[in-house]
Scaffold this active site. Structure first.
Site, PDB file in Angstrom:
ATOM      1  N   CYS A 172       0.817  -1.213   0.000  1.00  0.00           N
ATOM      2  CA  CYS A 172       0.000   0.000   0.000  1.00  0.00           C
ATOM      3  C   CYS A 172       0.858   1.273   0.000  1.00  0.00           C
ATOM      4  O   CYS A 172       1.397   1.645  -1.028  1.00  0.00           O
ATOM      5  CB  CYS A 172      -0.997  -0.024   1.156  1.00  0.00           C
ATOM      6  SG  CYS A 172      -2.414   1.075   0.882  1.00  0.00           S
TER       7      CYS A 172
ATOM      8  N   HIS B 206      -3.659  -5.227   0.751  1.00  0.00           N
ATOM      9  CA  HIS B 206      -3.128  -5.571   2.075  1.00  0.00           C
ATOM     10  C   HIS B 206      -3.092  -7.082   2.283  1.00  0.00           C
ATOM     11  O   HIS B 206      -3.988  -7.658   2.907  1.00  0.00           O
ATOM     12  CB  HIS B 206      -3.975  -4.905   3.163  1.00  0.00           C
ATOM     13  CG  HIS B 206      -3.751  -3.439   3.281  1.00  0.00           C
ATOM     14  ND1 HIS B 206      -2.842  -2.892   4.161  1.00  0.00           N
ATOM     15  CD2 HIS B 206      -4.304  -2.404   2.600  1.00  0.00           C
ATOM     16  CE1 HIS B 206      -2.852  -1.569   4.035  1.00  0.00           C
ATOM     17  NE2 HIS B 206      -3.721  -1.254   3.096  1.00  0.00           N
TER      18      HIS B 206
ATOM     19  N   GLU C 180      -1.210  -8.653   4.242  1.00  0.00           N
ATOM     20  CA  GLU C 180      -0.854  -8.981   5.633  1.00  0.00           C
ATOM     21  C   GLU C 180      -2.075  -9.245   6.506  1.00  0.00           C
ATOM     22  O   GLU C 180      -1.950  -9.846   7.584  1.00  0.00           O
ATOM     23  CB  GLU C 180      -0.011  -7.844   6.241  1.00  0.00           C
ATOM     24  CG  GLU C 180      -0.780  -6.663   6.793  1.00  0.00           C
ATOM     25  CD  GLU C 180      -1.391  -5.738   5.741  1.00  0.00           C
ATOM     26  OE1 GLU C 180      -2.156  -4.816   6.112  1.00  0.00           O
ATOM     27  OE2 GLU C 180      -1.115  -5.929   4.544  1.00  0.00           O
TER      28      GLU C 180
END
Length: 256
Positions: free
Chosen positions: A111, A219, A221
């Site tokens: 990001c 994202h 993660e």
């Protein structure tokens, strides 16, 4: 010993005190997905001794953040002063990226980190993607809960034969979307790895870089252990960090 992965910090105020901070989910992704040892790197700007730091690390993960790269770094005026900035992080990560790419240190960027890499290497950004004709609104709905904000928002198409396609093994995957800015001009030497349905660049790598470099706009993660695509990405990054560590002179490794 596990490879050491630097996680550059954001600067944030908590109460009346400023902090160097990194969100748990990014640190967890380094541990769970890459099987590496995370080390939060303070955003000291010019005071950071890059040579000393880079001699210690085996990889870098550039995190997402509420803040944006200041547009002066790509020769634009700031369009919306209400949006958060983090000049200390800019002054830290932009030279860090250039030095790490040159050294062949593996990088995975998410990001804001994705946007930082493009700017650091000479590209520019759309400051408000939703205002660009032909592009969707890629921002999250802040009225929703976190699981819904980070839920699948749209699909991306992976470039056949590219690095990301080879890692994941599929022509397209669903991703979340929580960003207001995005790539305008891609820096010279960057290679598109994936695009959104509106044509916006969603992933790129660095052509000819001596080390692993992968930057993504979404994202991965988030709840990484439950996302097989994210685990493959971070697994490839972790393997690259282990390979890089094996090539470093023993004198540059952290003592056991």
């Amino acid at each position: 010993m596990r490879p050491i992965v630097f996680v550059p910090a954001c600067t944030r105020d908590f109460g009346e005190h400023p902090y160097h901070a990194a969100q748990h989910k990014y640190v967890d992704a380094v541990v769970i997905g890459a099987d590496c040892a995370p080390l939060i790197l303070p955003s000291l700007g010019e005071a950071l001794d890059l040579e000393t730091m880079l001699a210690l690390c085996d990889g870098i993960m550039l995190t997402g953040s509420a803040s944006n790269v200041h547009p002066s770094y790509y020769s634009q005026e700031l369009l919306d002063p209400s949006l958060p900035q983090d000049p200390a992080r800019d002054q830290t990560t932009l030279p860090l990226i250039r030095a790490a790419v040159k050294r062949g240190i593996p990088i995975i960027a998410i990001c804001r980190g994705f946007q930082e890499m493009n700017v650091a290497l000479g590209g520019s950004l759309h400051q408000a993607v939703q205002a660009v004709p032909g592009h969707f609104d890629h921002r999250e709905n802040p009225e929703l809960g976190m699981d819904e904000q980070y839920g699948d928002a749209h699909k991306i198409q992976l470039v056949q034969g590219g690095m990301l396609h080879q890692i994941i093994g599929l022509p397209e995957i669903p991703v979340n979307s929580l960003h207001g800015q995005g790539v305008n001009e891609l820096a010279r030497g960057l290679v598109v790895e994936a695009t959104a349905e509106d044509g916006l660049v969603e992933a790129f790598s660095v052509s000819g870089a001596p080390g692993f470099t992968l930057a993504v706009q979404w994202h991965p993660e988030w709840r990484i252990a439950h996302n097989p695509h994210s685990m493959k990405m971070f697994g490839a990054f972790g393997n690259a960090c282990r390979a890089y560590r094996s090539t470093r002179p023993a004198t540059s490794r952290t003592p056991s």
